[in-house]
Design a protein around this motif. Structure first.
Motif, PDB file in Angstrom:
ATOM      1  N   LEU A   1      44.225  46.373  28.244  1.00 39.70           N
ATOM      2  CA  LEU A   1      45.102  46.021  29.349  1.00 39.70           C
ATOM      3  C   LEU A   1      45.546  44.567  29.262  1.00 39.70           C
ATOM      4  CD1 LEU A   1      46.431  46.881  32.005  1.00 39.70           C
ATOM      5  CD2 LEU A   1      44.286  46.313  33.180  1.00 39.70           C
ATOM      6  N   GLY A   2      44.649  43.679  28.875  1.00 39.58           N
ATOM      7  CA  GLY A   2      45.009  42.276  28.682  1.00 39.58           C
ATOM      8  C   GLY A   2      44.851  41.420  29.918  1.00 39.58           C
ATOM      9  N   VAL A   3      43.726  41.538  30.611  1.00 39.88           N
ATOM     10  CA  VAL A   3      43.455  40.685  31.773  1.00 39.88           C
ATOM     11  C   VAL A   3      42.008  40.215  31.732  1.00 39.88           C
ATOM     12  CG1 VAL A   3      45.157  41.736  33.306  1.00 39.88           C
ATOM     13  CG2 VAL A   3      42.854  42.709  33.188  1.00 39.88           C
ATOM     14  N   ARG A   4      41.744  39.087  32.374  1.00 36.89           N
ATOM     15  CA  ARG A   4      40.378  38.661  32.636  1.00 36.89           C
ATOM     16  C   ARG A   4      40.083  39.019  34.084  1.00 36.89           C
ATOM     17  NH1 ARG A   4      39.896  32.619  29.886  1.00 36.89           N
ATOM     18  NH2 ARG A   4      40.287  33.269  27.727  1.00 36.89           N
ATOM     19  N   ILE A   5      38.911  39.546  34.328  1.00 42.04           N
ATOM     20  CA  ILE A   5      38.614  40.091  35.654  1.00 42.04           C
ATOM     21  C   ILE A   5      37.213  39.716  36.103  1.00 42.04           C
ATOM     22  CG2 ILE A   5      40.188  42.058  35.581  1.00 42.04           C
ATOM     23  CD1 ILE A   5      37.962  43.764  34.473  1.00 42.04           C
ATOM     24  N   GLN A   6      36.990  39.829  37.408  1.00 45.29           N
ATOM     25  CA  GLN A   6      35.653  39.663  37.972  1.00 45.29           C
ATOM     26  C   GLN A   6      35.508  40.637  39.136  1.00 45.29           C
ATOM     27  OE1 GLN A   6      36.062  35.448  39.413  1.00 45.29           O
ATOM     28  NE2 GLN A   6      35.402  36.275  41.388  1.00 45.29           N
ATOM     29  N   ASP A   7      34.248  40.921  39.503  1.00 46.03           N
ATOM     30  CA  ASP A   7      33.989  41.835  40.611  1.00 46.03           C
ATOM     31  C   ASP A   7      34.454  41.228  41.930  1.00 46.03           C
ATOM     32  OD1 ASP A   7      32.879  43.921  39.145  1.00 46.03           O
ATOM     33  OD2 ASP A   7      30.862  43.073  39.233  1.00 46.03           O
TER      34      ASP A   7
ATOM     35  N   ILE B   1      41.779  40.011  39.185  1.00 51.35           N
ATOM     36  CA  ILE B   1      42.312  39.396  37.971  1.00 51.35           C
ATOM     37  C   ILE B   1      42.213  37.881  38.085  1.00 51.35           C
ATOM     38  CG2 ILE B   1      44.339  39.091  36.515  1.00 51.35           C
ATOM     39  CD1 ILE B   1      45.293  41.835  37.357  1.00 51.35           C
ATOM     40  N   THR B   2      41.499  37.254  37.145  1.00 49.78           N
ATOM     41  CA  THR B   2      41.346  35.799  37.143  1.00 49.78           C
ATOM     42  C   THR B   2      42.292  35.117  36.160  1.00 49.78           C
ATOM     43  OG1 THR B   2      39.594  35.863  35.458  1.00 49.78           O
ATOM     44  CG2 THR B   2      38.914  36.005  37.769  1.00 49.78           C
ATOM     45  N   ASP B   3      42.834  35.879  35.202  1.00 50.12           N
ATOM     46  CA  ASP B   3      43.751  35.296  34.225  1.00 50.12           C
ATOM     47  C   ASP B   3      44.534  36.422  33.554  1.00 50.12           C
ATOM     48  OD1 ASP B   3      45.034  33.342  32.804  1.00 50.12           O
ATOM     49  OD2 ASP B   3      43.450  33.056  31.315  1.00 50.12           O
ATOM     50  N   VAL B   4      45.780  36.108  33.180  1.00 51.70           N
ATOM     51  CA  VAL B   4      46.623  37.099  32.497  1.00 51.70           C
ATOM     52  C   VAL B   4      47.201  36.442  31.245  1.00 51.70           C
ATOM     53  CG1 VAL B   4      48.503  38.768  32.730  1.00 51.70           C
ATOM     54  CG2 VAL B   4      47.219  38.062  34.755  1.00 51.70           C
ATOM     55  N   PRO B   5      46.476  36.491  30.119  1.00 58.25           N
ATOM     56  CA  PRO B   5      47.008  35.934  28.875  1.00 58.25           C
ATOM     57  C   PRO B   5      48.123  36.815  28.327  1.00 58.25           C
ATOM     58  CG  PRO B   5      44.928  37.037  28.468  1.00 58.25           C
ATOM     59  CD  PRO B   5      45.139  37.059  29.956  1.00 58.25           C
ATOM     60  N   ASP B   6      48.722  36.382  27.220  1.00 63.33           N
ATOM     61  CA  ASP B   6      49.775  37.190  26.595  1.00 63.33           C
ATOM     62  C   ASP B   6      49.233  38.567  26.252  1.00 63.33           C
ATOM     63  OD1 ASP B   6      51.598  35.144  26.771  1.00 63.33           O
ATOM     64  OD2 ASP B   6      51.119  34.341  24.778  1.00 63.33           O
ATOM     65  N   GLY B   7      49.953  39.606  26.638  1.00 64.08           N
ATOM     66  CA  GLY B   7      49.515  40.964  26.365  1.00 64.08           C
ATOM     67  C   GLY B   7      50.215  41.965  27.251  1.00 64.08           C
ATOM     68  N   PRO B   8      49.754  43.200  27.244  1.00 70.24           N
ATOM     69  CA  PRO B   8      50.403  44.274  28.004  1.00 70.24           C
ATOM     70  C   PRO B   8      50.515  43.986  29.492  1.00 70.24           C
ATOM     71  CG  PRO B   8      48.797  45.173  26.466  1.00 70.24           C
ATOM     72  CD  PRO B   8      48.616  43.695  26.453  1.00 70.24           C
TER      73      PRO B   8
ATOM     74  N   LYS C   1      50.613  41.110  31.135  1.00 67.83           N
ATOM     75  CA  LYS C   1      51.588  40.064  31.424  1.00 67.83           C
ATOM     76  C   LYS C   1      53.006  40.588  31.274  1.00 67.83           C
ATOM     77  CE  LYS C   1      52.742  35.274  30.345  1.00 67.83           C
ATOM     78  NZ  LYS C   1      52.408  34.086  29.516  1.00 67.83           N
ATOM     79  N   GLU C   2      53.232  41.378  30.241  1.00 69.41           N
ATOM     80  CA  GLU C   2      54.563  41.950  30.029  1.00 69.41           C
ATOM     81  C   GLU C   2      54.957  42.882  31.168  1.00 69.41           C
ATOM     82  OE1 GLU C   2      54.455  43.827  26.243  1.00 69.41           O
ATOM     83  OE2 GLU C   2      54.146  41.959  25.118  1.00 69.41           O
TER      84      GLU C   2
END
Length: 503
Positions: free
Chosen positions: A293-299, A318-325, A327-328
């Motif tokens: 999926l391309g996200v950094r996540i936490q509970d 979602i704590t961060d959305v780097p380049d990937g699906p 973000k697109e």
């Protein structure tokens, strides 16, 4: 006279009633005793059904499919004694001379040597596919499979998956091999009887029995789904099967929890429903192909849910959305993923496993909570194995050149980031936010892990670059009746959300 006759008749009638009641009571007691005896017989039958008098018939049926695995590896290393004198010690030269004499004085102490290891496995097809643990065969130059009959065959590696510690091997046999099939690990209940088979401590084929002690255990891997059992598992059992009472494999014995290296009744088997997906991909592609999926996540904790105004502490934040699906597709930092491909998301672990089990390239619907409103976004999944080099996709923000100011807020001493502070803290030149320069050790912020050197980049799910912006977020949260404020905190580039109570 007539009245005396009536009295006698009444007494006789009462006596008949009492006699009838006594007879009825005796019959009732007899019926109850009979029913109790029947219940005891039925209970004994249930116990006998639940635990067979002997597991020998089942063991005889499945043993031919279980194999011992011996690996051989050439390693570089000394053949003589290793140094025990600290470097720089006055005895170092003496010890080196002694070691050189012991090794012939010609550097032969570094000669390659051959190391061997033992493990277990099981055959899953008549044409010779064998499943075991990756750590059993990792780095091996030669793999030998020993069957229950005593026959030995060389095996080749078809593929491995370190994430689940599963490996698929293949042997070439002249005749069809006995094999076992996988069962449904999700159907296994705590308390069900199980059998572990393998090659413990190199002693050869061995059987142990126990029950399912727990389900859905996680050890250290992203895709962990372990069955915990008290069936004896020791060194050498790794890669062996865990059977249910139907003779189906519901787990692959992988690890034990032990202070002394031996079985203490806490063993872990990777669930078959995880293993089958891995084996199918290794068989088809020689490698795994997991969705990404391309996200950094936490509970979502309860305090985070309160800070965001969520009805319950579920989902993945979602704590961060780097380049990937992601973000697109338009997913954003601060979105809470509520469902993925039609399945509700309980927590981050559930989401990671579901995404990983999804096909690469699949178009899935992701429902998120954003700024108090639910919306569904369609995402085309990438491949997890291709994402290891993905870089952060943070947006660039103009640098603030104003003079630094410092203020104590929420138990933190904060200062806007400047080039000088970035240099001192080793931050990227484009990092924006508020630097934590001190933390009150008696504060909630300290209790929740905030430390000097952290950077706050968002408050209330909005970017903050100055003290005044953070104060505005605090005031807005109080005006909205919120009990806490959600902060996005970065440490060494890794983001996480922390909710701090508003005073």
């Amino acid at each position: 006279m007539q009245s005396q006759a009536n009295v006698r008749q009444q007494r006789a009638g009462q006596a008949q009633v009492r006699a009838r009641q006594m007879r009825d009571g005796t019959v009732f007691k007899a019926m109850m005793l009979a029913m109790l005896a029947l219940a005891l017989v039925m209970a004994q039958s249930v116990v006998a059904f639940a635990k067979p008098e002997s597991l020998a018939p089942l063991a005889e049926k499945i043993s031919p499919s279980v194999v011992n695995i011996t690996t051989s590896t050439v390693v570089e290393g000394r053949t003589g004694p290793r140094g025990i004198v600290p470097e720089g010690s006055p005895f170092e030269d003496f010890f080196r001379e002694f070691q050189d004499r012991n090794n012939g004085g010609d550097g032969e102490g570094q000669r390659p040597r051959r190391s061997s290891a033992l493990g277990s496995g099981f055959v899953i097809s008549e044409d010779g596919f064998v499943v075991t643990n990756n750590h059993v065969i990792e780095g091996a130059d030669e793999i030998t499979i020993e069957f229950f009959s005593g026959e030995e065959l060389k095996a080749e590696v078809i593929g491995t998956d370190p994430n689940t510690d599963i490996a698929l091997l293949k042997v070439e046999a002249e005749t069809p091999l006995p094999f076992v099939k996988f069962g449904d690990s999700n159907a296994a209940r705590v308390g069900d009887w199980v059998i572990a088979m393998g090659n413990p401590l190199g002693q050869g084929f061995s059987v142990s029995a126990g029950i399912v002690s727990a389900r859905n255990r996680a050890l250290s891997g992203t895709y962990d789904d372990y069955i915990q059992t008290d069936a004896a598992i020791n060194r050498g059992n790794s890669g062996g099967p865990l059977f249910n009472m139907d003779g189906d494999v519901i787990g692959v014995n992988t690890a034990i929890l032990s202070p002394n290296g031996g079985s203490i009744g806490i063993g872990f088997s990777m669930a078959s429903n995880v293993v089958t997906r891995v084996v199918d991909q290794l068989k088809e592609f020689g490698e795994t192909r997991r969705g990404w999926l391309g996200v950094r996540i936490q509970d979502v904790t309860q305090d985070v849910a309160d800070a965001m105004g969520l009805a319950s502490a579920t989902g993945a934040l979602i704590t961060d959305v780097p380049d990937g699906p992601a973000k697109e597709a338009g997913l954003l930092t601060g979105d809470v993923i509520l469902s993925f491909d039609g399945v509700e998301v309980a927590d981050t672990r559930a989401l990671v496993r579901q995404v990983g089990n999804s096909p690469v390239g699949a178009n899935v619907r992701v429902t998120v909570m954003r700024e108090g409103k639910s919306q569904t976004i369609k995402v085309a999944l990438g491949r997890r194995e291709d994402a290891n080099g993905a870089t952060s996709g943070d947006e660039d923000t103009p640098d603030q050149q104003s003079e630094p100011e410092t203020k104590d807020l929420l138990g933190l001493t904060l200062s806007p980031l400047t080039d000088a502070i970035r240099g001192e803290m080793g931050l990227d030149a484009d990092m924006m936010g508020l630097a934590v320069t001190a933390v009150d050790e008696g504060s909630e912020a300290f209790e929740k892990g905030l430390r000097t050197g952290d950077v706050i980049t968002e408050a209330g799910q909005q970017k903050v670059t100055s003290i005044s912006e953070l104060e505005a977020r605090v005031d807005a949260a109080k005006d909205a009746g919120r009990k806490s404020l959600l902060l996005l905190v970065r440490r060494a580039g890794d983001p996480r959300f922390v909710a701090l109570t508003l005073g």
